[in-house]
Design a protein around this motif. Sequence first.
Motif, mmCIF file in Angstrom:
data_model
loop_
_atom_site.group_PDB
_atom_site.id
_atom_site.type_symbol
_atom_site.label_atom_id
_atom_site.label_comp_id
_atom_site.label_asym_id
_atom_site.label_seq_id
_atom_site.Cartn_x
_atom_site.Cartn_y
_atom_site.Cartn_z
ATOM 1 N N PRO A 290 0.806 -1.228 0.000
ATOM 2 C CA PRO A 290 0.000 0.000 0.000
ATOM 3 C C PRO A 290 0.839 1.278 0.000
ATOM 4 C CG PRO A 290 -0.269 -1.223 2.047
ATOM 5 C CD PRO A 290 0.490 -2.096 1.131
ATOM 6 N N LYS A 291 2.121 1.148 0.362
ATOM 7 C CA LYS A 291 2.950 2.351 0.331
ATOM 8 C C LYS A 291 3.544 2.601 -1.052
ATOM 9 C CE LYS A 291 4.358 2.639 5.133
ATOM 10 N NZ LYS A 291 5.489 2.409 6.053
ATOM 11 N N ASP B 195 11.494 3.755 2.529
ATOM 12 C CA ASP B 195 11.457 3.416 3.956
ATOM 13 C C ASP B 195 12.362 2.231 4.248
ATOM 14 O OD1 ASP B 195 9.678 5.392 4.227
ATOM 15 O OD2 ASP B 195 7.911 4.107 4.495
ATOM 16 N N VAL B 196 12.292 1.217 3.369
ATOM 17 C CA VAL B 196 13.102 0.022 3.570
ATOM 18 C C VAL B 196 14.583 0.397 3.539
ATOM 19 C CG1 VAL B 196 13.702 -2.226 2.607
ATOM 20 C CG2 VAL B 196 11.330 -1.450 2.571
ATOM 21 N N LEU B 197 14.976 1.218 2.557
ATOM 22 C CA LEU B 197 16.376 1.636 2.451
ATOM 23 C C LEU B 197 16.801 2.450 3.670
ATOM 24 C CD1 LEU B 197 16.535 2.591 -1.319
ATOM 25 C CD2 LEU B 197 17.530 0.591 -0.201
ATOM 26 N N PRO C 156 19.971 1.690 11.341
ATOM 27 C CA PRO C 156 19.345 0.727 12.257
ATOM 28 C C PRO C 156 19.230 1.317 13.666
ATOM 29 C CG PRO C 156 21.619 0.103 11.764
ATOM 30 C CD PRO C 156 21.379 1.408 11.090
ATOM 31 N N LYS C 157 18.012 1.259 14.185
ATOM 32 C CA LYS C 157 17.816 1.822 15.533
ATOM 33 C C LYS C 157 17.553 0.689 16.506
ATOM 34 C CE LYS C 157 16.369 6.552 14.934
ATOM 35 N NZ LYS C 157 15.237 7.448 14.743
#
Lengths: 391, 246
Positions: A374-375, A382-384, A390-391
């Motif tokens: 849906p995005k 967002d994935v990249l 990384p949090k």
Amino acid sequence: MTPRRTTLAAPSTITFLMVLAAFTLAVTVMSEGIGQGVVSTSFVKTLGKTMCLALAAVAMDLVWGYTGILSLGHFAFFGLGGYMIGMWLMYARTELIVLASLSDSTIPATASEITDAVGTQIFGVVGSAEFPMIWAFADNLVLQLLLVVLVPGLLAGVFGWLAFRSRVTGVYLSILTQAMTLALALYLFQNDSGLRGNNGLSGLQNLPGLGHVSQDIVSLWFLWASALALGLGYLFCASLVSGKFGSVIRAIRDNEARIRFLGYSVEGYKLVVFVTTAMICGLAGALYYPQAGIINPAEVAPIASIYLAVWVAIGGRGRLYGAAVGAVFVSLVSTWFTGGQAPDISLGFYTVQWVDWWTILLGLSFVLVTLFAPKGLGGLVDVLNRRSDPK
Amino acid sequence: MKTLLEVSGVSVSFDGFRAINNLSFQIGSAELRAIIGPNGAGKTTFMDIVTGKTRPDAGRVIWGDKSVSLLGLSEAQIARAGVGRKFQRPTVFEDQTVRDNLILALKKPRDAWSAILFRASKADLGRVEELASEIGLWERLDDPSGALSHGQKQWLEIGMLLAQDPQLLLVDEPAAGMTPAEREQTTKILVEAAKTRAVVVVEHDMEFVRRLNCKVTVLHEGAVLAEGSLDHVTSNQEVIDVYLGR
């Protein structure tokens, strides 16, 4: 405390504008007009047109992705913008031709004779010679440029005021916008609509008085103008959605009733967004059709507005660059498939011809994106981001 | 005490069912009031009428010093006049941060033009932080409100109501789904708010109502059945029959 992000500092806005500038420069350098000649003039026009479509998609994202109004009529506003500039282009150029042909005659032509001759030239094709009322300002570039935004704005204003005031929402509103678009297209198809029926307006690629300038150069002017409009339009929309206004319209999208009880007039905000985006679409259309060279009522057909929504969905709703990327990607791929460049696939008993099958592929990808991503393409960002941070 | 809201002789029916039946109700300008009643007594419909969501068939709803009728106004106009409402289920804007939710609610001009030009001043941000500490969400200001727990969402909504700075607060079941500690905090916030404005709490939970320690109105079949202190109304035989006895 972290300060609220400003528009210009938002990384996506800066990236978008820089990519746009770099791309425009690269195309210019490789163009036939003043560059290496690697990119053909017709492809420069395709790219310029694509930027206009991207601008319309950004507006569509504002109205659908951010405010939640699934308008299936914004391409009608795009077409109206095209018609408005087309009227001036056609009038001014025809007038020059008429003047040139009359200059040989011994008695100077009167003003009414000139007007009649221009009218015959333009409207002969629909069996008329009279200028309809709506051509009253066609000889005035400044007024006609104003109409490029005023006519779509007024139509959107009247339509939106009636629809939002009656609290028509969701799918019902979408249907109404389709009905409006269909009505407009059917009206334009009529010969006595005053806009040459299904012939539309043509010869728009020729700028009046600039006949000596080659299309190689003109195509670059329009590419730059389209890039500028897209950049400014993007910046304008980004600044709208980044502040409190953006907060309110996203709240309207997510829970209309709740924001009403906070004291916000939902109808007023929707109307502002609807009218503003209609004007942006009008402007985009006014830049598109001189590059296309012709506009006819088929351009305003309901399906065009649906495509606009499909681009935004595939690109990713609720993020402006997603809408622009979706429009660019899908419309360029569409040009490739429907232009006959895509190799047909022979299955022995049946040959898949992409000209026919492309729409099915597009429809399928729309369904798949809606169901599973849906995005849209924007979701890849967002994935990249998550990978690199990384949090 | 001055009357802030006066509802008189209000009736409304849906498809023949009388949800509100000749209801009259008054509340002063700085008062805490609890409304109790069995399901279908008309508590939520009453709030819908006051906030403009439902138009009554008959009756008057008079508001404020200038005695304006609320019946001709839209929901947004009533909210701007100073009526704030909290819904039963917490409804916050989940994809926006706690800070943005509170800024949306802050008492500011509500028109589109003002929203476009709006830049949060130092005072605005200070007020937001102050509210956030009051509702225990100071550390979560920059989190999306969708990430909050159920109880925290309830508080955020109460915080948004306070940010709105209404003269009348209508609160529907604020303690639903809260832990005992959270309830205590909620009670404190509501009692504190009622010092400077009118607060109407609709609640099922008797224990919570007792803790509010305020005047109670019992609704039954869309009309007021009894009014007074909690002890007074719970000893009323009619009330026991329709509500507590079951």
